[in-house]
Design an enzyme around this catalytic site. Structure first.
Site: not given
Length: 147
Positions: A9, A57, A85, A91, A102, A112, A115
């Site tokens: 991100k 959100f 993951r 998340t 994270r 965070n 994605h």
């Protein structure tokens, strides 16, 4: 081999964490088969987050994702989806395992850093927004026999 899709991100790019994040995947033997540095368009963001349209959100998430450049990545490894993951973490950074991306670096649920596709179907849908099949490169890792 299994594949999955991740986006680093805008805050991962702005904080200079792209190399650190990609290194974590590569150190686990996960192969990068697609990589793009780009500014996401509104159309791409709306397609990517379409399942969240109408949620509280959604607008904030879209604006954040459009606020700067991102890195779109396709990764490949045995059990890639599950492994990625795990490396990424929950998340919510406060619930993410210590040592996960994270858990170590993220600030908020929206910001965070990364994605990650949560299913094979979403990998196919999400990666096709950013990559054509010809942009996914298959190659052999020198260490692949050790994986």
């Amino acid at each position: 081999m299994e594949r999955t899709f991740v986006i680093l991100k805008p805050n991962a790019v702005r904080r200079g964490l792209v190399g650190e994040i990609l290194k974590r995947f590569e150190q686990r033997g996960i192969k990068i088969v697609g990589l793009k540095f780009l500014k996401m368009t509104r159309e791409q963001a709306e397609k990517l987050y379409e399942p969240h349209k109408g949620k509280q959100f959604y607008d904030e998430l879209l604006e954040f994702m459009l606020s700067g450049p991102i890195v779109a990545v396709i990764l490949e490894a045995p059990r890639c989806l599950e492994l990625v993951r795990h490396i990424v973490g929950a998340t919510d950074p406060l619930k993410a395992e210590a040592g996960s991306i994270r858990g170590e670096f993220a600030l908020t649920v929206t910001k965070n850093l990364i994605h990650a596709s949560d299913s094979t179907d979403n990998f196919i849908r999400e990666s096709s927004i950013f990559f054509s099949p010809s942009e996914i490169i298959d190659y052999y890792l020198d260490v692949q026999d050790d994986i």
